[in-house]
Design a protein around this motif. Structure first.
Motif, PDB file in Angstrom:
ATOM      1  N   THR A  63     -34.073 -33.506  48.354  1.00 25.38           N
ATOM      2  CA  THR A  63     -34.252 -34.765  49.078  1.00 25.38           C
ATOM      3  C   THR A  63     -34.060 -35.966  48.167  1.00 25.38           C
ATOM      4  N   PHE A  64     -34.371 -35.791  46.882  1.00 24.32           N
ATOM      5  CA  PHE A  64     -34.324 -36.912  45.945  1.00 24.32           C
ATOM      6  C   PHE A  64     -32.986 -37.026  45.206  1.00 24.32           C
ATOM      7  N   ILE A  65     -32.294 -35.922  44.984  1.00 25.23           N
ATOM      8  CA  ILE A  65     -31.082 -35.974  44.156  1.00 25.23           C
ATOM      9  C   ILE A  65     -29.833 -35.463  44.864  1.00 25.23           C
ATOM     10  N   SER A  66     -29.962 -34.894  46.060  1.00 27.01           N
ATOM     11  CA  SER A  66     -28.832 -34.315  46.776  1.00 27.01           C
ATOM     12  C   SER A  66     -28.128 -33.299  45.869  1.00 27.01           C
ATOM     13  N   ALA A 242     -29.912 -45.043  53.044  1.00 29.06           N
ATOM     14  CA  ALA A 242     -31.293 -44.959  52.559  1.00 29.06           C
ATOM     15  C   ALA A 242     -32.292 -44.994  53.708  1.00 29.06           C
ATOM     16  N   PHE A 245     -32.743 -41.588  55.012  1.00 33.97           N
ATOM     17  CA  PHE A 245     -33.047 -40.598  53.966  1.00 33.97           C
ATOM     18  C   PHE A 245     -31.819 -39.731  53.661  1.00 33.97           C
ATOM     19  N   ASP A 246     -30.642 -40.353  53.740  1.00 36.60           N
ATOM     20  CA  ASP A 246     -29.388 -39.657  53.448  1.00 36.60           C
ATOM     21  C   ASP A 246     -29.050 -39.885  51.987  1.00 36.60           C
ATOM     22  N   THR A 247     -29.639 -39.076  51.100  1.00 38.07           N
ATOM     23  CA  THR A 247     -29.421 -39.240  49.667  1.00 38.07           C
ATOM     24  C   THR A 247     -27.968 -39.014  49.287  1.00 38.07           C
ATOM     25  N   VAL A 250     -26.082 -42.192  49.836  1.00 41.44           N
ATOM     26  CA  VAL A 250     -26.349 -43.203  48.797  1.00 41.44           C
ATOM     27  C   VAL A 250     -25.534 -42.891  47.547  1.00 41.44           C
ATOM     28  N   PHE A 251     -25.581 -41.618  47.118  1.00 38.21           N
ATOM     29  CA  PHE A 251     -24.830 -41.244  45.920  1.00 38.21           C
ATOM     30  C   PHE A 251     -23.328 -41.363  46.148  1.00 38.21           C
TER      31      PHE A 251
END
Length: 283
Positions: A63-66, A242, A245-247, A250-251
């Motif tokens: 969830t935090f780093i994909s 964001a 919650f689509d990490t 974002v990346f």
């Protein structure tokens, strides 16, 4: 003259001047170092991506780093439906216009003001005070002045770039070898000849340093404007991803911004090579 050439004395009776003789060097001798550097870079990036892919959801919550594969999938989806190209083009325009406007204004102001010693001493503390203002704090003010359209993002990026180019250009002008200036004046050169033939070429190192340093700040200015108030652009994509919650989204947007910054760095590097052709070749 290229680094593959060497100078030899002309034979008796021949026209004076250097004679170029090409050195017989292999491809690896000419490009081996740069090839090795690029191979090491590729290996480091590949190793990092493999480690990221393996560690995601095994040692660190996905969830935090994909993961790189999810980011590639998101880029493919956005590219297929046109989301990526439409929003990237908007942000690229803001970055390029803001960078060009801020860099031109900063270079001209730095060259002119640093050449006028008394004026520069008077204005220096005011310029530093303005430079110290966090540019993100200017975004609400720029919205009031210019609205939420592209003009606001362009001017915010330009304001961010201006001070970096100005300060580096001014430093380059002030560090010009005074002996060269005095030599030109002794040969009858006026203020215009000194500025054009000595100060301007010698200060280009400072200008190019300011341009390179300012590239990421042009991105920052444009994206901050989009984050604060926009429904288009890569900053908007970051906000939208964001909020869901689509990490990976974002990346994916950060990857695109990194590519844009890399391309701008390459362009500035090419300009620097052309401008600094008069300098001796290292090594």
């Amino acid at each position: 003259m290229s680094p593959t050439d060497e100078l030899t004395a002309p034979p008796d009776g021949a026209a004076t001047g250097p004679v170029r003789i090409g050195l017989d060097r292999s491809w690896w001798q000419r490009h081996g170092v740069s090839t090795t550097v690029w191979l090491v870079r590729v290996v480091l990036v590949a190793a990092f991506l493999v480690f990221w892919e393996v560690s995601a959801d095994r040692w660190i919550d996905i969830t935090f780093i994909s993961r790189p594969s999810d980011i590639a999938v998101r880029l493919g989806e956005w590219g297929a439906d046109g989301t990526l190209w439409t929003n990237s083009w908007i942000t690229i325009q803001e970055i390029v216009y803001g960078f060009g406007l801020g860099a031109a204004a900063g270079a001209i102001a730095g060259f002119v003001l640093a050449s006028l010693k008394f004026v520069y001493r008077v204005l220096d503390p005011f310029m530093m005070a303005l430079y110290s203002i966090p540019k993100v704090a200017l975004a609400p003010l720029f919205i009031v002045w210019f609205g939420i359209g592209m003009h606001m993002k362009v001017l915010l990026a330009a304001a961010t770039v201006f001070f970096l180019v100005f300060l580096n250009t001014a430093a380059g002008v002030r560090e010009v070898d005074r002996g060269l200036v005095d030599a030109v004046r002794l040969m009858g050169g006026g203020r215009w000849e000194v500025a054009r033939k000595v100060v301007l070429p010698a200060s280009m190192t400072g200008v190019l340093t300011g341009l390179k340093v300012a590239i990421p700040y042009a991105l920052i200015g444009a994206v901050i404007g989009e984050l604060v108030a926009s429904n288009r652009g890569l900053g908007y994509l970051i906000n939208d991803a964001a909020s869901q919650f689509d990490t990976a989204g974002v990346f994916a947007t950060l990857v695109v911004l990194s590519v844009i910054a890399g391309v701008l760095n390459v362009l500035v590097g090419l300009i620097g090579k052309r401008v600094n052709r008069w300098k001796p070749i290292d090594g």
